[in-house]
Design a protein around this motif. Structure first.
Motif: not given
Length: 321
Positions: A38, A40, A137, A156
């Protein structure tokens, strides 16, 4: 080794079930992690691992499953180097460097200006550099010496290389500094906290390069001069495909087939995946014609490979279990 004494990067993955890769290091703190599938920001969680000397304990955040844990030892935590802002480098940074394995953990605060640099203190140009923003993020951008500084990959994502000067200002890392990009490109957002992992090739221990697929079930041999404990592969040209992680500790005999995907949460793939490889004393032989590892092309795959350095066992700074 004592992970309280030596800053260590732990890369943790559930082998049996769908679960994120957890990346945790001693400089940022063993109570924080990022996930590689991700964009994130980092998560604060003291229940992933706990560290006590030479022992780490997996915590309640993780499932009651089988795991693989890859460990890269940085420098001594008491001897981290603080690099002050200068010209160059333009930004202050903190580094923890292991000269035996050419591995460095670094942190810095972004300045937001394209072309600013950070001092890595490694004494040679890194071949692999993964950067992550701590508090927002953002993509986990990847530099690899076989791709070059004009292009980048995202940890990712399954995409092939993309081109942008905003990642590293089209400037190759040097023996002392890494050039950074602009705000919005993961490694130099103004005022943001960043973390980087960098590796430079060490003869007999690690190697970073590229190979050409042949599209044949009896695929190419990667002669890296390393007996691999861990290998990270990525297709960089042609059709998109995922990253592939292979660990000798998960496959104790050839052919090895239990791949993991850092850009996915999937459990490891078994022998039915059609992605067999042979682990060799000097590298790896591809034994499949899978798009993941071996379609025909010129320099269309990159590899990062780590083995065991020839030092006293008590000092061995990297392994996978």
């Amino acid at each position: 080794w004592n992970a309280d004494t030596y800053d260590t990067l732990f890369i943790i993955k559930n082998r049996d079930s769908s679960e994120a890769f957890h990346w945790i290091d001693g400089v940022r703190g063993y109570n924080k992690y990022f996930t590689s599938e991700t964009t994130s920001a980092w998560t604060t969680d003291s229940n992933v691992i706990s560290v006590s000397g030479t022992t780490i304990t997996l915590g309640s955040t993780l499932a009651a499953d089988n795991y693989v844990i890859e460990c890269h030892r940085g420098g001594a935590s008491a001897s981290r180097t603080s690099h002050t802002a200068d010209v160059p480098p333009d930004l202050a940074s903190t580094t923890s460097f292991n000269s035996v394995t050419g591995f460095c953990i670094m942190t810095w605060t972004g300045g937001g200006t394209l072309g600013q640099t950070i001092n890595h203190g490694m004494g040679q140009a890194p071949d692999l550099f993964i950067s992550s923003q701590d508090n927002a993020s953002q993509n986990k951008r990847v530099y690899h010496s076989s791709v070059g500084a004009t292009k980048y990959l995202n940890l990712e994502a399954d995409h092939i290389t993309a081109t942008s000067s905003n990642f590293m200002n089209d400037t190759e890392p040097t023996a002392s500094v890494i050039s950074l990009g602009a705000t919005g490109f993961s490694n130099n957002d103004s005022g943001a906290s960043h973390v980087g992992y960098a590796w430079a090739a060490v003869e007999g221990y690690s190697a970073f390069g590229s190979y050409s697929g042949n599209g044949n079930a009896l695929g190419p041999v990667i002669n890296a001069g390393v007996s691999p404990s861990s290998t990270l592969l990525k297709k960089i040209a042609g059709a998109v495909n995922n990253w592939t992680y292979i660990h000798e500790a998960r496959d104790t005999y050839n052919a090895s087939a239990n791949g993991l995907r850092p850009d996915l949460t999937n459990a490891e793939q078994g022998s039915a995946s059609g992605q067999d490889t042979d682990q060799l004393s000097t590298g790896m032989k591809i034994r499949n014609a899978n798009n993941q590892m071996n379609t025909s092309g010129t320099d269309n795959y990159i590899y990062s490979m780590w083995g065991t350095p020839t030092v006293n066992k008590s000092e061995t700074p990297a392994k996978a279990r």
